[in-house]
Design a protein around this motif. Structure first.
Motif, PDB file in Angstrom:
ATOM      1  N   GLN A 174       0.829  -1.207   0.000  1.00  0.00           N
ATOM      2  CA  GLN A 174       0.000   0.000   0.000  1.00  0.00           C
ATOM      3  C   GLN A 174       0.863   1.256   0.000  1.00  0.00           C
ATOM      4  O   GLN A 174       0.578   2.231  -0.709  1.00  0.00           O
ATOM      5  N   ILE A 175       1.954   1.242   0.801  1.00  0.00           N
ATOM      6  CA  ILE A 175       2.855   2.399   0.839  1.00  0.00           C
ATOM      7  C   ILE A 175       3.464   2.639  -0.540  1.00  0.00           C
ATOM      8  O   ILE A 175       3.524   3.775  -1.027  1.00  0.00           O
ATOM      9  N   ASP A 176       3.920   1.552  -1.203  1.00  0.00           N
ATOM     10  CA  ASP A 176       4.545   1.707  -2.520  1.00  0.00           C
ATOM     11  C   ASP A 176       3.541   2.212  -3.557  1.00  0.00           C
ATOM     12  O   ASP A 176       3.884   3.022  -4.433  1.00  0.00           O
ATOM     13  N   LEU A 177       2.287   1.763  -3.487  1.00  0.00           N
ATOM     14  CA  LEU A 177       1.284   2.229  -4.442  1.00  0.00           C
ATOM     15  C   LEU A 177       0.982   3.719  -4.255  1.00  0.00           C
ATOM     16  O   LEU A 177       0.786   4.459  -5.218  1.00  0.00           O
ATOM     17  N   VAL A 178       0.953   4.158  -2.966  1.00  0.00           N
ATOM     18  CA  VAL A 178       0.710   5.585  -2.708  1.00  0.00           C
ATOM     19  C   VAL A 178       1.849   6.427  -3.265  1.00  0.00           C
ATOM     20  O   VAL A 178       1.639   7.461  -3.916  1.00  0.00           O
ATOM     21  N   VAL A 179       3.096   5.978  -3.034  1.00  0.00           N
ATOM     22  CA  VAL A 179       4.259   6.732  -3.539  1.00  0.00           C
ATOM     23  C   VAL A 179       4.289   6.703  -5.060  1.00  0.00           C
ATOM     24  O   VAL A 179       4.586   7.712  -5.711  1.00  0.00           O
TER      25      VAL A 179
ATOM     26  N   HIS B 123       6.232  15.559   0.026  1.00  0.00           N
ATOM     27  CA  HIS B 123       5.055  15.074  -0.707  1.00  0.00           C
ATOM     28  C   HIS B 123       4.673  13.671  -0.252  1.00  0.00           C
ATOM     29  O   HIS B 123       3.498  13.365  -0.007  1.00  0.00           O
ATOM     30  N   MET B 124       5.688  12.795  -0.144  1.00  0.00           N
ATOM     31  CA  MET B 124       5.399  11.405   0.203  1.00  0.00           C
ATOM     32  C   MET B 124       4.881  11.287   1.630  1.00  0.00           C
ATOM     33  O   MET B 124       3.945  10.518   1.899  1.00  0.00           O
TER      34      MET B 124
ATOM     35  N   GLY C 126      -3.361   7.161   6.029  1.00  0.00           N
ATOM     36  CA  GLY C 126      -3.368   6.443   7.284  1.00  0.00           C
ATOM     37  C   GLY C 126      -2.280   5.393   7.385  1.00  0.00           C
ATOM     38  O   GLY C 126      -2.451   4.390   8.079  1.00  0.00           O
ATOM     39  N   LEU C 127      -1.150   5.605   6.713  1.00  0.00           N
ATOM     40  CA  LEU C 127      -0.041   4.651   6.698  1.00  0.00           C
ATOM     41  C   LEU C 127       1.150   5.258   7.432  1.00  0.00           C
ATOM     42  O   LEU C 127       1.186   6.470   7.667  1.00  0.00           O
ATOM     43  N   PRO C 128       2.159   4.431   7.821  1.00  0.00           N
ATOM     44  CA  PRO C 128       3.375   4.983   8.436  1.00  0.00           C
ATOM     45  C   PRO C 128       4.004   6.048   7.553  1.00  0.00           C
ATOM     46  O   PRO C 128       4.183   5.834   6.353  1.00  0.00           O
TER      47      PRO C 128
END
Length: 248
Positions: A187-192, A208-209, A217-219
């Protein structure tokens, strides 16, 4: 680097003031220099224990008590070394080094904590897939049409009973498997990865990231954002050629 230098200078000033206090009260030579360690060392030991407890995701009351005792004792002794003064700034000047040592060492331990967490997430997380998982589509097998039974030949003496026709059951097809849920790292990689398109083919900055991960709602620490950008650009090397976006 600046945090380490500030920590060293603050502890040195506090040691120097405590050394002068010890020299004025019958301690000379090596003993005068060793005596400040009996006070200021509690600050370093306590904050190291707090770092250890935070990595283990628990609270250590002894670590907090040691840090408080060392810092309060160092501040009190530095101020007491001034003696009687009519200028309040003399007491402020004496109290600044132990307070700065406490805060600077705490900031340094915070940076070490974030670095260790980012390294731990990189070592334990599964590899990032280059694309979304593909679920296989189950093939539906169409049953063959049953052949028409042959009519029984007429017997010479008595006709035989015709066999009863039974309908064949329709084949049961397995339902499609649901899409597997993405792990937190995916999920983190998809957001970035989505930021490269949202910024108009530009490389996202750390700010930005962090903001995008916080909204999802991620780390959202700086180290987590940079490691995610590194993984995304490793999977898609052409993203490194994009111009850097200005962090607004």
């Amino acid at each position: 680097m600046l945090t380490t230098a500030l920590t060293a200078v603050s502890f040195w000033l506090s040691f120097e003031a405590l050394h002068d206090l010890a020299s004025a009260h019958r301690l000379q030579g090596e003993r005068a220099w060793a005596w400040p360690a009996t006070v200021d060392t509690f600050i370093g030991v306590g904050e190291l224990l707090i770092l250890r407890a935070s990595l283990m995701r628990r609270v250590d009351p002894w670590a907090i008590a040691l840090t408080a005792a060392g810092s309060l004792g160092s501040i009190a002794l530095n101020v007491a070394g001034v003696g009687v003064s009519h200028d309040p700034l003399d007491y402020v000047t004496a109290a600044v080094p132990p307070v700065a040592a406490l805060l600077a060492f705490g900031v340094l331990m915070r940076q070490v904590h974030e670095f260790l967490l980012s390294r731990q997430s990189v070592l334990t997380a599964p590899p990032v897939p280059s694309g979304p998982p593909v679920t296989p589509v189950s093939e539906t097998v169409t049953p063959e049409e049953p052949e028409a039974p042959e009519e029984p030949q007429e017997a010479a003496e008595a006709p035989e009973d015709e066999p009863e026709l039974t309908e064949e059951p329709e084949p049961v097809t397995e339902p499609k498997k649901p899409r597997q849920e993405l792990t937190q790292r995916e999920q983190i990689d998809l957001v970035v990865r989505s930021l490269y398109d949202a910024l108009g083919n530009q490389r996202p900055a750390t700010r930005h990231m962090v903001a995008a991960l916080r909204d999802a709602g991620l780390p959202c620490s700086d180290g987590t954002a940079r490691e995610a950008r590194k993984r995304v650009e490793t999977a898609e090397p052409h993203l490194k050629s994009f111009p850097d976006a200005i962090a607004a």
